[in-house]
Scaffold this active site. Structure first.
Site, PDB file in Angstrom:
ATOM      1  N   ASN A  18      39.220  37.411  43.799  1.00 28.93           N
ATOM      2  CA  ASN A  18      38.161  37.202  45.058  1.00 28.93           C
ATOM      3  C   ASN A  18      38.384  36.014  45.589  1.00 28.93           C
ATOM      4  OD1 ASN A  18      35.748  37.085  45.457  1.00 28.93           O
ATOM      5  ND2 ASN A  18      34.543  37.036  44.321  1.00 28.93           N
ATOM      6  N   GLY A  44      31.968  30.815  37.639  1.00 29.28           N
ATOM      7  CA  GLY A  44      32.609  29.583  38.438  1.00 29.28           C
ATOM      8  C   GLY A  44      31.972  28.485  37.751  1.00 29.28           C
ATOM      9  N   SER A  98      35.490  32.719  35.282  1.00 33.50           N
ATOM     10  CA  SER A  98      35.935  31.092  34.985  1.00 33.50           C
ATOM     11  C   SER A  98      37.662  31.794  33.728  1.00 33.50           C
ATOM     12  CB  SER A  98      35.205  30.485  33.754  1.00 33.50           C
ATOM     13  OG  SER A  98      34.582  30.591  34.156  1.00 33.50           O
ATOM     14  N   GLU A 123      27.252  36.404  43.335  1.00 32.98           N
ATOM     15  CA  GLU A 123      26.384  35.042  44.259  1.00 32.98           C
ATOM     16  C   GLU A 123      25.770  36.840  45.224  1.00 32.98           C
ATOM     17  OE1 GLU A 123      30.553  34.169  44.658  1.00 32.98           O
ATOM     18  OE2 GLU A 123      30.266  33.633  43.020  1.00 32.98           O
ATOM     19  N   GLU A 152      31.100  40.786  35.106  1.00 35.23           N
ATOM     20  CA  GLU A 152      30.621  39.636  35.118  1.00 35.23           C
ATOM     21  C   GLU A 152      29.614  38.567  34.529  1.00 35.23           C
ATOM     22  OE1 GLU A 152      33.982  38.277  38.335  1.00 35.23           O
ATOM     23  OE2 GLU A 152      31.967  38.883  39.433  1.00 35.23           O
ATOM     24  N   HIS A 209      28.632  41.677  43.840  1.00 36.96           N
ATOM     25  CA  HIS A 209      28.396  40.697  43.269  1.00 36.96           C
ATOM     26  C   HIS A 209      27.420  39.864  42.816  1.00 36.96           C
ATOM     27  CE1 HIS A 209      30.488  36.507  42.450  1.00 36.96           C
ATOM     28  NE2 HIS A 209      31.500  36.747  42.414  1.00 36.96           N
ATOM     29  N   LYS A 233      36.498  34.502  47.896  1.00 35.13           N
ATOM     30  CA  LYS A 233      34.543  33.594  48.477  1.00 35.13           C
ATOM     31  C   LYS A 233      35.461  33.754  49.447  1.00 35.13           C
ATOM     32  CE  LYS A 233      33.807  33.915  43.389  1.00 35.13           C
ATOM     33  NZ  LYS A 233      33.141  33.300  42.393  1.00 35.13           N
TER      34      LYS A 233
HETATM   35  P1  PGA Z   1      35.079  32.696  38.754  1.00 31.66           P
HETATM   36  O1  PGA Z   1      34.835  33.387  39.360  1.00 31.66           O
HETATM   37  O2  PGA Z   1      36.948  33.160  38.311  1.00 31.66           O
HETATM   38  O3  PGA Z   1      35.675  31.492  40.124  1.00 31.66           O
HETATM   39  O4  PGA Z   1      34.102  32.490  38.085  1.00 31.66           O
HETATM   40  C1  PGA Z   1      34.693  34.684  39.492  1.00 31.66           C
HETATM   41  C2  PGA Z   1      33.910  35.748  40.370  1.00 31.66           C
HETATM   42  O5  PGA Z   1      32.829  35.525  40.594  1.00 31.66           O
HETATM   43  O6  PGA Z   1      34.596  36.808  40.458  1.00 31.66           O
END
Ligand code: PGA
Length: 252
Positions: A9, A174, A214, A98, A168, A96, A11
């Site tokens: 992903n 993140g 992460s 976010e 997640e 997601h 982003k």
């Molecule tokens: P990250 O993001 O690996 O940077 O924690 C994962 C995601 O949001 O799908």
């Protein structure tokens, strides 16, 4: 036997030129990787068409990061399922965290998006996860249960083979904090049992449940070794070919 699925992903990262070079690097590295794992890249909308052209002869699949549930109309700034199909997308990330927190998407909207994606022959990567506050209040299972029941409402069993669920935990996205393999496995088992309750043992046995939050080359192997973790949704570590490919290799 479920195949592992690793998705990146991206982003809001990588302009067109940067996307081109990352996709080329991933494609090249994939030549040395056996077909035991499915790989999906989800660049920003502006790189999808170019990405699709670059990936034509490659096993790497293409996904988008979001879409609207309406077919067309006065929705400034939005992208429809048919637009994604028309540029060669096969997958779309929906729900997601976010999108849920920054853009106020709720379970009802996510359900509409899932239905629209499926009826448009796009395969959703349906994200669920609890916040730190919810985990500390021992509400993880309640939160995930609501997200899944409301997200999948009205989706028939025949469509379930086209859905990937991504667990997640919001507190791991993140942040550099990863769920331990045991913590993640516990929630994956809960999700698989819930899917069995809502659908059938065979849907539950076959559905791909990815872990995200992460995921890095140094923790992917132990996460992916857990019996109910069928892949990873990778954010930060997918922005460099080396680390993304290391994660893919750890799934082989
Ligand atoms: P990250 O993001 O690996 O940077 O924690 C994962 C995601 O949001 O799908």
């Amino acid at each position: 036997m479920r195949k592992k699925v690793i998705a990146g992903n991206w982003k809001m990262n990588k302009n067109l030129g940067e996307s081109l070079s990352l996709i080329k690097d991933i494609k090249l590295a994939m030549l040395n990787i056996s077909g035991k794992v499915d790989v999906i890249v989800c660049p920003p909308f502006t790189s999808l068409e170019t990405g699709a052209n670059l990936l034509k002869e490659s096993p790497v699949k293409l996904g988008a990061q979001n879409m609207h549930f309406e077919d067309s109309g006065a929705f400034t700034g939005e992208i429809s399922a048919s637009m994604l199909k028309s540029v060669g997308c096969e997958y779309v990330i929906l729900g997601h965290s976010e999108r849920r927190t920054i853009f106020n998407e709720n379970d009802e909207m996510i359900n509409k998006k899932l239905k629209k994606a499926l009826s448009s022959a796009l395969k959703p990567i349906f994200c669920v996860g609890e916040t730190l506050e919810e985990r500390e209040a021992n509400r993880t299972e309640k939160v995930i249960e609501k997200q899944i029941i409301e997200g999948l409402a009205g989706i028939p069993e025949s469509e379930m083979k086209n859905i990937i669920i991504a667990y997640e935990p919001v507190w791991a996205i993140g942040t550099g904090k990863t769920a331990t393999p045991a913590q993640a496995e516990e929630v994956h088992v809960f999700i698989r049992n819930l899917v069995k309750r809502l659908y059938s043992p065979s849907v539950s046995d076959n559905i791909i449940i990815q872990y995200g939050g992460s995921v890095k080359p140094d923790n992917s192997k132990e996460l992916l070794n857990m019996p109910n973790i069928d892949g990873a949704l990778v954010g930060g570590a997918c922005l460099k070919a080396d680390s993304f490919v290391e994660i893919i290799k750890s799934a082989c």
